[in-house]
Design a protein around this motif. Structure first.
Motif, PDB file in Angstrom:
ATOM      1  N   ARG A 142       0.852  -1.306   0.121  1.00 46.50           N
ATOM      2  CA  ARG A 142      -0.104  -0.182   0.776  1.00 46.50           C
ATOM      3  C   ARG A 142       0.432   1.081   0.499  1.00 46.50           C
ATOM      4  NH1 ARG A 142      -3.267  -3.037   3.039  1.00 46.50           N
ATOM      5  NH2 ARG A 142      -2.169  -1.380   5.251  1.00 46.50           N
ATOM      6  N   ILE A 143       1.961   1.418   0.724  1.00 46.30           N
ATOM      7  CA  ILE A 143       3.338   2.362   0.840  1.00 46.30           C
ATOM      8  C   ILE A 143       3.549   2.455  -0.716  1.00 46.30           C
ATOM      9  CG2 ILE A 143       2.555   2.382   2.780  1.00 46.30           C
ATOM     10  CD1 ILE A 143       5.844   1.685   3.598  1.00 46.30           C
ATOM     11  N   GLY A 144       3.814   1.161  -1.433  1.00 43.20           N
ATOM     12  CA  GLY A 144       4.302   1.422  -2.478  1.00 43.20           C
ATOM     13  C   GLY A 144       5.850   1.430  -3.042  1.00 43.20           C
ATOM     14  N   ALA A 145       6.172   0.961  -1.631  1.00 45.66           N
ATOM     15  CA  ALA A 145       7.784  -0.592  -1.068  1.00 45.66           C
ATOM     16  C   ALA A 145       7.833  -1.428  -2.404  1.00 45.66           C
ATOM     17  CB  ALA A 145       7.640  -0.693   0.061  1.00 45.66           C
ATOM     18  N   VAL A 146       9.064  -1.479  -2.436  1.00 47.94           N
ATOM     19  CA  VAL A 146       9.670  -2.277  -3.239  1.00 47.94           C
ATOM     20  C   VAL A 146      10.257  -3.565  -2.515  1.00 47.94           C
ATOM     21  CG1 VAL A 146      11.337  -2.735  -5.380  1.00 47.94           C
ATOM     22  CG2 VAL A 146      10.032  -0.431  -5.151  1.00 47.94           C
ATOM     23  N   THR A 147      10.154  -4.699  -2.696  1.00 42.27           N
ATOM     24  CA  THR A 147      10.288  -6.131  -1.863  1.00 42.27           C
ATOM     25  C   THR A 147      11.165  -6.937  -2.234  1.00 42.27           C
ATOM     26  OG1 THR A 147       8.379  -7.019  -2.136  1.00 42.27           O
ATOM     27  CG2 THR A 147       7.908  -5.742  -0.436  1.00 42.27           C
ATOM     28  N   ILE A 148      12.579  -7.269  -2.113  1.00 42.81           N
ATOM     29  CA  ILE A 148      13.295  -8.381  -2.910  1.00 42.81           C
ATOM     30  C   ILE A 148      13.710  -9.000  -1.831  1.00 42.81           C
ATOM     31  CG2 ILE A 148      15.866  -7.862  -3.592  1.00 42.81           C
ATOM     32  CD1 ILE A 148      15.238  -4.981  -3.787  1.00 42.81           C
ATOM     33  N   PRO A 149      13.716  -9.993  -2.464  1.00 43.73           N
ATOM     34  CA  PRO A 149      14.306 -11.378  -1.503  1.00 43.73           C
ATOM     35  C   PRO A 149      15.965 -11.765  -1.362  1.00 43.73           C
ATOM     36  CG  PRO A 149      13.704 -11.931  -4.364  1.00 43.73           C
ATOM     37  CD  PRO A 149      13.415 -10.454  -3.878  1.00 43.73           C
ATOM     38  N   ALA A 150      16.455 -10.430  -0.612  1.00 46.25           N
ATOM     39  CA  ALA A 150      17.492 -10.027  -0.819  1.00 46.25           C
ATOM     40  C   ALA A 150      18.655 -11.875  -0.044  1.00 46.25           C
ATOM     41  CB  ALA A 150      17.465  -9.465  -0.268  1.00 46.25           C
ATOM     42  N   GLY A 151      18.373 -11.910   0.543  1.00 44.97           N
ATOM     43  CA  GLY A 151      18.745 -13.268   0.645  1.00 44.97           C
ATOM     44  C   GLY A 151      19.078 -14.314   0.046  1.00 44.97           C
ATOM     45  N   GLN A 152      17.549 -14.373  -0.545  1.00 38.62           N
ATOM     46  CA  GLN A 152      17.896 -15.995  -1.601  1.00 38.62           C
ATOM     47  C   GLN A 152      18.566 -15.613  -2.719  1.00 38.62           C
ATOM     48  OE1 GLN A 152      16.230 -19.206  -1.363  1.00 38.62           O
ATOM     49  NE2 GLN A 152      17.798 -19.185  -3.344  1.00 38.62           N
ATOM     50  N   ILE A 153      18.921 -13.885  -3.059  1.00 37.39           N
ATOM     51  CA  ILE A 153      19.670 -13.444  -3.549  1.00 37.39           C
ATOM     52  C   ILE A 153      21.036 -13.373  -3.817  1.00 37.39           C
ATOM     53  CG2 ILE A 153      20.538 -11.168  -5.309  1.00 37.39           C
ATOM     54  CD1 ILE A 153      17.347 -10.486  -5.039  1.00 37.39           C
ATOM     55  N   ALA A 154      21.419 -13.350  -2.440  1.00 43.05           N
ATOM     56  CA  ALA A 154      22.644 -13.223  -2.050  1.00 43.05           C
ATOM     57  C   ALA A 154      23.048 -14.954  -2.075  1.00 43.05           C
ATOM     58  CB  ALA A 154      22.779 -12.946  -0.882  1.00 43.05           C
ATOM     59  N   ARG A 155      22.746 -15.845  -2.077  1.00 43.06           N
ATOM     60  CA  ARG A 155      22.828 -17.371  -1.875  1.00 43.06           C
ATOM     61  C   ARG A 155      23.126 -18.367  -2.791  1.00 43.06           C
ATOM     62  NH1 ARG A 155      19.425 -17.305   2.404  1.00 43.06           N
ATOM     63  NH2 ARG A 155      17.432 -17.908   1.201  1.00 43.06           N
ATOM     64  N   ASP A 156      21.901 -17.182  -4.106  1.00 34.86           N
ATOM     65  CA  ASP A 156      22.394 -17.021  -6.005  1.00 34.86           C
ATOM     66  C   ASP A 156      23.481 -17.393  -6.177  1.00 34.86           C
ATOM     67  OD1 ASP A 156      19.984 -18.564  -5.289  1.00 34.86           O
ATOM     68  OD2 ASP A 156      18.514 -17.070  -6.599  1.00 34.86           O
ATOM     69  N   ALA A 157      24.057 -15.937  -5.397  1.00 37.29           N
ATOM     70  CA  ALA A 157      25.114 -14.958  -6.048  1.00 37.29           C
ATOM     71  C   ALA A 157      26.819 -15.820  -5.234  1.00 37.29           C
ATOM     72  CB  ALA A 157      25.330 -14.467  -5.949  1.00 37.29           C
ATOM     73  N   GLY A 158      25.702 -16.999  -4.302  1.00 42.09           N
ATOM     74  CA  GLY A 158      27.337 -18.091  -3.977  1.00 42.09           C
ATOM     75  C   GLY A 158      27.470 -17.022  -2.886  1.00 42.09           C
ATOM     76  N   SER A 159      26.957 -16.270  -2.349  1.00 44.18           N
ATOM     77  CA  SER A 159      27.528 -15.118  -0.900  1.00 44.18           C
ATOM     78  C   SER A 159      26.555 -15.311   0.178  1.00 44.18           C
ATOM     79  CB  SER A 159      28.528 -13.638  -1.805  1.00 44.18           C
ATOM     80  OG  SER A 159      29.068 -13.593   0.024  1.00 44.18           O
ATOM     81  N   PRO A 160      26.120 -16.363   0.811  1.00 42.27           N
ATOM     82  CA  PRO A 160      25.012 -16.133   1.714  1.00 42.27           C
ATOM     83  C   PRO A 160      25.210 -14.706   2.692  1.00 42.27           C
ATOM     84  CG  PRO A 160      25.741 -18.232   1.677  1.00 42.27           C
ATOM     85  CD  PRO A 160      26.880 -17.873   0.931  1.00 42.27           C
ATOM     86  N   ARG A 161      26.037 -14.809   2.829  1.00 40.76           N
ATOM     87  CA  ARG A 161      26.553 -13.171   4.183  1.00 40.76           C
ATOM     88  C   ARG A 161      26.447 -11.873   3.396  1.00 40.76           C
ATOM     89  NH1 ARG A 161      28.797 -14.696   8.972  1.00 40.76           N
ATOM     90  NH2 ARG A 161      29.918 -12.383   9.013  1.00 40.76           N
ATOM     91  N   SER A 162      26.160 -11.983   2.367  1.00 36.73           N
ATOM     92  CA  SER A 162      25.887 -10.312   0.969  1.00 36.73           C
ATOM     93  C   SER A 162      25.009  -9.860   0.811  1.00 36.73           C
ATOM     94  CB  SER A 162      27.085 -10.356   0.195  1.00 36.73           C
ATOM     95  OG  SER A 162      28.118 -11.098   0.399  1.00 36.73           O
ATOM     96  N   THR A 163      23.338 -10.195   1.866  1.00 38.18           N
ATOM     97  CA  THR A 163      22.384  -9.718   1.627  1.00 38.18           C
ATOM     98  C   THR A 163      22.252  -8.236   2.061  1.00 38.18           C
ATOM     99  OG1 THR A 163      21.723 -11.468   2.877  1.00 38.18           O
ATOM    100  CG2 THR A 163      19.888  -9.549   3.001  1.00 38.18           C
ATOM    101  N   ASN A 164      22.753  -7.611   2.930  1.00 35.31           N
ATOM    102  CA  ASN A 164      23.322  -5.615   2.618  1.00 35.31           C
ATOM    103  C   ASN A 164      23.751  -5.623   1.585  1.00 35.31           C
ATOM    104  OD1 ASN A 164      25.720  -7.347   3.082  1.00 35.31           O
ATOM    105  ND2 ASN A 164      26.088  -5.766   4.318  1.00 35.31           N
ATOM    106  N   VAL A 165      24.568  -6.128   0.966  1.00 36.58           N
ATOM    107  CA  VAL A 165      24.746  -5.660  -0.240  1.00 36.58           C
ATOM    108  C   VAL A 165      24.454  -5.658  -1.230  1.00 36.58           C
ATOM    109  CG1 VAL A 165      27.201  -5.318  -2.368  1.00 36.58           C
ATOM    110  CG2 VAL A 165      27.464  -6.360   0.365  1.00 36.58           C
ATOM    111  N   VAL A 166      23.085  -7.106  -1.904  1.00 34.67           N
ATOM    112  CA  VAL A 166      21.748  -6.741  -2.393  1.00 34.67           C
ATOM    113  C   VAL A 166      21.550  -6.368  -2.262  1.00 34.67           C
ATOM    114  CG1 VAL A 166      20.366  -8.124  -3.384  1.00 34.67           C
ATOM    115  CG2 VAL A 166      22.223  -9.489  -2.864  1.00 34.67           C
ATOM    116  N   LEU A 167      21.107  -5.030  -0.727  1.00 34.92           N
ATOM    117  CA  LEU A 167      20.068  -4.550  -0.931  1.00 34.92           C
ATOM    118  C   LEU A 167      21.119  -2.797  -1.441  1.00 34.92           C
ATOM    119  CD1 LEU A 167      18.798  -6.077   2.427  1.00 34.92           C
ATOM    120  CD2 LEU A 167      17.586  -4.751   0.812  1.00 34.92           C
ATOM    121  N   VAL A 168      22.313  -3.063  -1.169  1.00 36.82           N
ATOM    122  CA  VAL A 168      23.473  -1.272  -1.462  1.00 36.82           C
ATOM    123  C   VAL A 168      22.839  -1.533  -2.986  1.00 36.82           C
ATOM    124  CG1 VAL A 168      25.157  -1.029  -2.207  1.00 36.82           C
ATOM    125  CG2 VAL A 168      24.877  -1.429  -0.071  1.00 36.82           C
TER     126      VAL A 168
END
Length: 210
Positions: A142-168
């Motif tokens: 409702r507030i127009g936020a963009v949601t991202i499966p950042a944890g899954q993206i980080a795991r797919d990139a081979g770096s599970p600890r890089s969720t924060n960098v996905v969000l960057v």
């Protein structure tokens, strides 16, 4: 009501130098251990390398116990204060969905919000003092936020600890700095042996919201 998605600021860019017509405010929120501080440092370095004045303020709420953590970064030609009142943030990046709901009051009309599609149950809920909201995704939509499966993206990139960098990576799409400037800052801020994995996580975060 969804927020207006018009341009955040008029920008003149020449090489790595960026000029803003006003000071911008970016708010990062999450819980302890999610890497919000590193993300804020990457943003601050990117903006400073672009020739802008940068000020950073961090608040840690029992971060070692999973408490709320927030980082305010203000960038501009000359940043005079660190005041971050409700309705003033140009961009909000939430590393956890419930923290996004807490922070929505700070997003200005026309601002952008990126949210990691993850919910972390705090100790207060586990012991029965509080309950988790049941309509988180609906409220974010409702507030127009963009949601991202950042944890899954980080795991797919081979770096599970890089969720924060996905969000960057997601954040980078809303700010006037070149992709190369962001990549340079990441390479300088993360451990040498993780650079390539973090750059891949960053690229996938950008692509997720492009």
């Amino acid at each position: 009501m969804p927020h207006d998605t018009s341009a955040i600021a008029d920008v003149e860019s020449s090489g790595q130098v960026v000029h803003l017509d006003r000071t911008m405010t970016i708010l990062l929120v999450g819980v302890g251990g999610q890497g919000t501080i590193l993300a804020g440092n990457i943003l601050a370095m990117t903006a400073a390398e672009a020739g802008l004045d940068v000020k950073v303020s961090e608040i840690h709420g029992m971060s070692q116990r999973g408490g709320s953590v927030s980082t305010v970064i203000r960038v501009g030609e000359h940043v005079e204060s660190m005041i971050a009142d409700p309705g003033c943030a140009d961009v909000v990046v939430a590393f956890e969905a419930v923290e996004a709901l807490r922070a929505q009051q700070y997003l200005r009309e026309g601002g952008k919000m990126f949210v990691n599609d993850e919910q972390i149950v705090p100790v207060s809920v586990h012991v029965g003092n509080f309950t988790m909201p049941t309509d988180v995704h609906e409220r974010l939509e409702r507030i127009g936020a963009v949601t991202i499966p950042a944890g899954q993206i980080a795991r797919d990139a081979g770096s599970p600890r890089s969720t924060n960098v996905v969000l960057v990576g997601a954040l980078s799409t809303a700010l006037p700095f070149s992709e190369e400037a962001w990549r340079d800052a990441i390479a300088k801020r993360v451990p040498a042996h993780t650079v390539e994995a973090n750059l891949e996580a960053f690229a996938r975060g950008r692509a997720a919201v492009a």
